[in-house]
Design an enzyme around this catalytic site. Sequence first.
Site, PDB file in Angstrom:
ATOM      1  N   TYR A  63       0.853  -1.196   0.000  1.00 56.48           N
ATOM      2  CA  TYR A  63       0.000   0.000   0.000  1.00 56.48           C
ATOM      3  C   TYR A  63       0.890   1.248   0.000  1.00 56.48           C
ATOM      4  O   TYR A  63       1.681   1.459   0.917  1.00 56.48           O
ATOM      5  CB  TYR A  63      -0.944   0.018   1.214  1.00 56.48           C
ATOM      6  CG  TYR A  63      -1.986  -1.102   1.230  1.00 56.48           C
ATOM      7  CD1 TYR A  63      -2.258  -1.869   0.088  1.00 56.48           C
ATOM      8  CD2 TYR A  63      -2.713  -1.390   2.372  1.00 56.48           C
ATOM      9  CE1 TYR A  63      -3.198  -2.885   0.102  1.00 56.48           C
ATOM     10  CE2 TYR A  63      -3.670  -2.407   2.389  1.00 56.48           C
ATOM     11  CZ  TYR A  63      -3.903  -3.153   1.243  1.00 56.48           C
ATOM     12  OH  TYR A  63      -4.840  -4.159   1.264  1.00 56.48           O
ATOM     13  N   GLY A 240     -17.684   1.615  -1.770  1.00 54.36           N
ATOM     14  CA  GLY A 240     -18.607   2.707  -1.436  1.00 54.36           C
ATOM     15  C   GLY A 240     -19.942   2.601  -2.150  1.00 54.36           C
ATOM     16  O   GLY A 240     -20.878   3.318  -1.815  1.00 54.36           O
TER      17      GLY A 240
END
Length: 342
Positions: A63, A240
Site C-alpha cells: 500500500y 462505497g
Amino acid sequence: MAVQVEYRQLGKSGLRISVPILGCMGYGTPQWMPWVLSEDKALPVMKAAWDAGINTFDTANMYSNGVGERVVAAFLNKYSIPRKDVVILDKVCYLTTPDDISVIGTVRPDLLKTKKYVNKAGLSRLAIFTEVAASLERLGTDYIDLMQIHDWDATVPVEETMRAFNDLVVAGKILYIGASNMKAWQVGELNAVAERHGWPQIVSIQVEHSLLYRPHEVETMAYALYKGIGVLAYAPLNDGNLARPLGTRTQRTTILEGTPFAKNPSSSDEEIIKRVQQAASKHGWTMSQVALAWSASKATSPIVGAGSPQHLEQNIFTSKTLTGEEIKYLEEPYEMRGYRWG
Ligand SMILES: NC(=O)c1ccc[n+]([C@@H]2O[C@H](COP(=O)([O-])OP(=O)(O)OC[C@H]3O[C@@H](n4cnc5c(N)ncnc54)[C@H](OP(=O)(O)O)[C@@H]3O)[C@@H](O)[C@H]2O)c1
C-alpha cells in the site's frame, strides 16, 4: 462516550479483533493512487477509529509502496498509543517498490524479471524474510500481530513458504499467520503442510466479500467456517457503492472507470443498493451501517475503509443487527458471479 465497537475472536485463535477493522489501503500518499490520503489527512480518520474502540488496523507492504505502513507508525507515535494496545494486520507477497512510489506492483509483472526486484516479491524464503524486515522497519515495531499471505504463489513450494513463516513466528517477528485471496484448497494445502511439520497454521482468511460480491462463500468461506478459520471481509462497501445512493460518483470510481479495478453495479446490484437504502431509512441508519451489519452476520469482521472522520463514524454499527427476514430480502436479487481475479 460515543458508541464503542465490539471485539470478536479470530477463528479458533486466541486473538481478539475489533468489529469493524479499519482498512488502511487508503492512507499513504496520493502519488500511489490519487484518492489515497497523505499522513496529515489520514491521521484524524485513524484517531476517530481509535476513539470509537477500533483497535485493529489492516495494512500491506504494497500500500503506497511502504508509505502506508509508515502512516500506521506515525499514527501510533502522534497519539502516543502503546503498541501493545493495537492489533496490526499486515500482508506480504505482492511487489513493493519504495524507491518508486507510483508503481502498482500487481500490474507490473515485468519488474519481477529485473535484477532489482527479482527476489522482492512472492513467497520464497528470501522474499518473505526481506519484505517482513522492511515492514517491521517502516512500522517501527518488533512484531506484526497477524501477517497475511497476500496471495497464492504457485512458483514456490508450500514447505518453503510455511517454514519461513514458522521461523518468523519462532523469532517473535510474527504472532499469527493469515491468508488472503485464496481458494479453499490453497488454504487447506498451506495448513496441511504446516500441520505435518508441527508449524503454526493459518488462523484467518481475508477475501473480498459484500452484498454485491459473494463468490468466496461457496468454497473458501465454507471451508473456513468448517475449520474454525476467521474470515475477514474486505471491500464490504464495494468501494462505497453500498454506502451511497445509486449513481453517485466519486473521485475513486471515476478514476477506476475502464480499469480492471472498477466495480460497476449490474442491474441486480442496483436492486440490492436500493434495498440497502430502504433498510437504512427504515431503521434510521446509514447505508454503510446496513451493509456492514450484513457483513458482520457472515464474516468475523469487515475491513472497511473511510476517507474522513465523518464516514468513519457512519461506519460504526455496534448493536445494529438485521433480522433473518431483512437479510433474506437484501440478498434476494443477488446473482452469483465468478471470481474477480483468477
Ligand atoms: N486483501 C486484499 O487483497 C485487499 C484488497 C482490497 C482491500 N483490502 C483491505 O480492505 C480495506 C477496505 O477496502 P476498500 O477501501 O476497497 O473497500 P470499502 O471499505 O468497501 O470501500 C471504501 C470506499 O467506501 C467509501 N465509504 C466508506 N465509508 C463511507 C460512508 N460512510 N459513506 C459513503 N462512502 C463511504 C470510501 O469513500 P471515502 O474515502 O470518501 O470515505 C471508499 O471509497 C482496505 O483498506 C484494505 O485494508 C484488502
